[in-house]
Design a protein around this motif. Structure first.
Motif, PDB file in Angstrom:
ATOM      1  N   SER A  67       1.625  -1.762 -12.615  1.00 36.06           N
ATOM      2  CA  SER A  67       2.390  -2.364 -11.521  1.00 36.06           C
ATOM      3  C   SER A  67       1.828  -3.747 -11.219  1.00 36.06           C
ATOM      4  CB  SER A  67       2.326  -1.494 -10.270  1.00 36.06           C
ATOM      5  OG  SER A  67       2.853  -0.202 -10.524  1.00 36.06           O
ATOM      6  N   TYR A  68       2.751  -4.725 -11.058  1.00 37.77           N
ATOM      7  CA  TYR A  68       2.366  -6.118 -10.806  1.00 37.77           C
ATOM      8  C   TYR A  68       3.365  -6.706  -9.821  1.00 37.77           C
ATOM      9  CZ  TYR A  68       0.974 -10.967 -11.726  1.00 37.77           C
ATOM     10  OH  TYR A  68       0.526 -12.250 -11.595  1.00 37.77           O
ATOM     11  N   LEU A  69       2.877  -7.290  -8.737  1.00 38.41           N
ATOM     12  CA  LEU A  69       3.742  -7.815  -7.682  1.00 38.41           C
ATOM     13  C   LEU A  69       3.746  -9.340  -7.661  1.00 38.41           C
ATOM     14  CD1 LEU A  69       3.353  -4.825  -6.707  1.00 38.41           C
ATOM     15  CD2 LEU A  69       3.485  -5.730  -4.375  1.00 38.41           C
ATOM     16  N   PHE A  70       4.937  -9.884  -7.389  1.00 35.38           N
ATOM     17  CA  PHE A  70       5.070 -11.311  -7.087  1.00 35.38           C
ATOM     18  C   PHE A  70       5.024 -11.543  -5.584  1.00 35.38           C
ATOM     19  CE2 PHE A  70       7.569 -10.752 -11.053  1.00 35.38           C
ATOM     20  CZ  PHE A  70       6.798 -11.539 -11.888  1.00 35.38           C
ATOM     21  N   GLY A  71       5.459 -10.547  -4.808  1.00 35.15           N
ATOM     22  CA  GLY A  71       5.470 -10.669  -3.356  1.00 35.15           C
ATOM     23  C   GLY A  71       5.545  -9.316  -2.704  1.00 35.15           C
ATOM     24  N   GLY A  72       5.122  -9.246  -1.422  1.00 41.54           N
ATOM     25  CA  GLY A  72       5.142  -7.998  -0.689  1.00 41.54           C
ATOM     26  C   GLY A  72       3.906  -7.165  -0.970  1.00 41.54           C
ATOM     27  N   GLN A  73       3.977  -5.876  -0.643  1.00 43.83           N
ATOM     28  CA  GLN A  73       2.895  -4.957  -0.963  1.00 43.83           C
ATOM     29  C   GLN A  73       3.443  -3.541  -1.048  1.00 43.83           C
ATOM     30  OE1 GLN A  73       0.222  -5.684   2.446  1.00 43.83           O
ATOM     31  NE2 GLN A  73       0.676  -3.617   3.143  1.00 43.83           N
ATOM     32  N   VAL A  74       2.746  -2.713  -1.823  1.00 49.62           N
ATOM     33  CA  VAL A  74       3.147  -1.332  -2.070  1.00 49.62           C
ATOM     34  C   VAL A  74       1.903  -0.459  -1.947  1.00 49.62           C
ATOM     35  CG1 VAL A  74       4.201   0.270  -3.704  1.00 49.62           C
ATOM     36  CG2 VAL A  74       4.928  -2.125  -3.688  1.00 49.62           C
ATOM     37  N   THR A  75       2.061   0.721  -1.353  1.00 49.11           N
ATOM     38  CA  THR A  75       0.958   1.676  -1.259  1.00 49.11           C
ATOM     39  C   THR A  75       1.122   2.758  -2.321  1.00 49.11           C
ATOM     40  OG1 THR A  75       0.737   1.305   1.120  1.00 49.11           O
ATOM     41  CG2 THR A  75      -0.286   3.290   0.221  1.00 49.11           C
ATOM     42  N   HIS A  76       0.120   2.869  -3.167  1.00 41.81           N
ATOM     43  CA  HIS A  76       0.071   3.861  -4.241  1.00 41.81           C
ATOM     44  C   HIS A  76      -0.805   5.023  -3.803  1.00 41.81           C
ATOM     45  CE1 HIS A  76      -1.010   5.409  -8.352  1.00 41.81           C
ATOM     46  NE2 HIS A  76      -2.170   5.618  -7.748  1.00 41.81           N
ATOM     47  N   ARG A  77      -0.320   6.268  -4.013  1.00 41.31           N
ATOM     48  CA  ARG A  77      -1.122   7.469  -3.798  1.00 41.31           C
ATOM     49  C   ARG A  77      -0.936   8.380  -5.001  1.00 41.31           C
ATOM     50  NH1 ARG A  77       1.254   6.384   1.278  1.00 41.31           N
ATOM     51  NH2 ARG A  77      -0.278   5.912   2.916  1.00 41.31           N
ATOM     52  N   ASP A  78      -2.002   9.047  -5.442  1.00 44.39           N
ATOM     53  CA  ASP A  78      -1.864   9.876  -6.632  1.00 44.39           C
ATOM     54  C   ASP A  78      -2.674  11.164  -6.532  1.00 44.39           C
ATOM     55  OD1 ASP A  78      -4.567   9.425  -7.537  1.00 44.39           O
ATOM     56  OD2 ASP A  78      -3.953   7.549  -8.470  1.00 44.39           O
ATOM     57  N   SER A  79      -2.538  11.998  -7.580  1.00 46.86           N
ATOM     58  CA  SER A  79      -3.174  13.316  -7.628  1.00 46.86           C
ATOM     59  C   SER A  79      -4.693  13.245  -7.580  1.00 46.86           C
ATOM     60  CB  SER A  79      -2.773  14.048  -8.917  1.00 46.86           C
ATOM     61  OG  SER A  79      -1.391  14.173  -9.045  1.00 46.86           O
ATOM     62  N   LEU A  80      -5.266  12.123  -7.962  1.00 50.11           N
ATOM     63  CA  LEU A  80      -6.715  11.973  -7.954  1.00 50.11           C
ATOM     64  C   LEU A  80      -7.259  11.724  -6.553  1.00 50.11           C
ATOM     65  CD1 LEU A  80      -7.060   9.646 -11.088  1.00 50.11           C
ATOM     66  CD2 LEU A  80      -7.352  12.137 -10.982  1.00 50.11           C
ATOM     67  N   GLY A  81      -6.352  11.567  -5.585  1.00 55.13           N
ATOM     68  CA  GLY A  81      -6.768  11.239  -4.229  1.00 55.13           C
ATOM     69  C   GLY A  81      -6.862   9.754  -3.979  1.00 55.13           C
ATOM     70  N   VAL A  82      -6.463   8.941  -4.944  1.00 52.04           N
ATOM     71  CA  VAL A  82      -6.498   7.486  -4.774  1.00 52.04           C
ATOM     72  C   VAL A  82      -5.409   7.055  -3.803  1.00 52.04           C
ATOM     73  CG1 VAL A  82      -6.152   5.266  -5.919  1.00 52.04           C
ATOM     74  CG2 VAL A  82      -7.447   7.084  -7.073  1.00 52.04           C
ATOM     75  N   GLU A  83      -5.754   6.183  -2.889  1.00 55.57           N
ATOM     76  CA  GLU A  83      -4.784   5.501  -2.032  1.00 55.57           C
ATOM     77  C   GLU A  83      -5.090   4.017  -2.116  1.00 55.57           C
ATOM     78  OE1 GLU A  83      -3.526   5.329   2.670  1.00 55.57           O
ATOM     79  OE2 GLU A  83      -3.938   7.286   1.745  1.00 55.57           O
ATOM     80  N   GLN A  84      -4.170   3.242  -2.677  1.00 56.85           N
ATOM     81  CA  GLN A  84      -4.436   1.842  -2.974  1.00 56.85           C
ATOM     82  C   GLN A  84      -3.230   0.987  -2.606  1.00 56.85           C
ATOM     83  OE1 GLN A  84      -7.290   0.210  -4.573  1.00 56.85           O
ATOM     84  NE2 GLN A  84      -6.146  -1.528  -3.727  1.00 56.85           N
ATOM     85  N   VAL A  85      -3.448   0.007  -1.745  1.00 54.20           N
ATOM     86  CA  VAL A  85      -2.410  -0.981  -1.447  1.00 54.20           C
ATOM     87  C   VAL A  85      -2.516  -2.078  -2.497  1.00 54.20           C
ATOM     88  CG1 VAL A  85      -1.562  -2.689   0.194  1.00 54.20           C
ATOM     89  CG2 VAL A  85      -2.411  -0.476   1.015  1.00 54.20           C
TER      90      VAL A  85
END
Length: 305
Positions: A67-85
């Motif tokens: 995933s690669y952004l030009f603008g804005g932000q997204v919150t990722h959450r996954d099975s490993l317990g990672v939460e990353q904006v």
């Protein structure tokens, strides 16, 4: 030499999020190990409920999502317990391996103001030896992604190697992936060291041998060719490719070199054996109806090669 021009098609990844889908394409399934590419946004009008943009928890096997952004932000959450904006210029690289689930949520209304939200997501198929590897996730900040500049040319290396640049983004096969900004009337070239190479035009237009190509098109070039490229206006491009991996099968969010592995993944998701993100486990995307299944016969995952 230009091999094929792929026109992006409209698709939806959530109730309010429309995307331009570039790969896979029926006449060109992969470019190097890249098997999937979506261009979301720019979102110019916020929906009544921002949550309608969200992509609910869903599973993957046999690939890495990038995933690669030009603008804005997204919150990722996954099975490993990672939460990353993830923010513009960063890279989220999630390797599904034997199985992972994740969600992508748009939780900050301010990032939708003025059409800021825009992103590219690609999937990179894994070599056979890594298809059953342990799931993993990494976020890379812009400072870890080297930049190449020349007159009228700015390029950020997202992953792999090109133009003498390398970085520490963990990949599983030879590839290159760059974000490029090219000024009007500037000539530029593709990296020569990779077997398969493509350009996706995010914004602007480029000229090749007197023919102009516009935003929403992907150009794929034959091995060994050295096309003369000219930006007709300021253009934002994604350059990608690498070494081919051989035949792959794809069905929904599952990729594998083996048909039977995709059938297993379907059952794993239905039976809850691919766990949901622990901090986002109250809803999920159910397995879609298998419309490829003929009456009385086995399902037919779509091959990619």
């Amino acid at each position: 030499m230009l091999d094929i021009v792929i026109e992006a098609r409209n698709a939806a990844i959530s109730p309010a999020m429309q995307v331009k889908r570039i790969l896979p394409f029926r006449l060109r399934r992969m470019v190097g190990p890249f098997i999937f590419m979506d261009h979301a946004g720019p979102v110019t009008q916020a929906p009544d409920q921002i949550s309608s943009l969200d992509v609910l928890p869903h599973p993957h096997i046999g690939l890495s999502t990038v995933s690669y952004l030009f603008g804005g932000q997204v919150t990722h959450r996954d099975s490993l317990g990672v939460e990353q904006v993830i923010k513009p210029g960063e890279v989220n690289w999630m390797t599904a391996g034997r199985g992972i689930a994740h969600s992508e949520r748009f939780e900050d209304p301010a990032t939708l103001a003025g059409g800021q939200l825009e992103m590219i997501q690609t999937w990179v198929a894994l070599p056979e030896k890594d298809e059953e590897s342990a799931p993993a996730f990494d976020n890379y900040k812009p400072g870890a992604l080297p930049v190449y500049t020349d007159k009228g040319v700015w390029m950020r290396l997202i992953a792999g190697n090109a133009y003498g640049l390398r970085n520490d983004v963990k990949t599983h096969s030879p590839l290159f992936y760059l974000h490029a900004e090219i000024e009007a009337n500037t000539k530029f070239a593709l990296p020569e060291e990779h077997a398969e190479r493509g350009i996706y035009i995010v914004h602007g237009s480029i000229e090749i041998n007197g023919q102009t190509y516009k935003a929403g098109q992907m150009l794929v070039f034959t091995k060994g060719s050295d096309p003369h490229l000219l930006a007709k206006e300021h253009s934002t491009l994604m350059l990608l490719g690498g070494e081919p991996l051989g035949e792959r099968y794809i069905w929904w969010n599952f990729v594998s070199s083996r048909k039977e592995r995709i059938e297993q993944a379907k059952e794993d998701w239905k039976q809850g054996r691919i766990i949901l993100p622990p901090t986002d486990n109250h809803e999920f995307i159910p397995l879609p109806e298998d419309k490829s299944r003929p009456a009385g016969g086995p399902p037919k995952p779509e091959p990619l090669s």
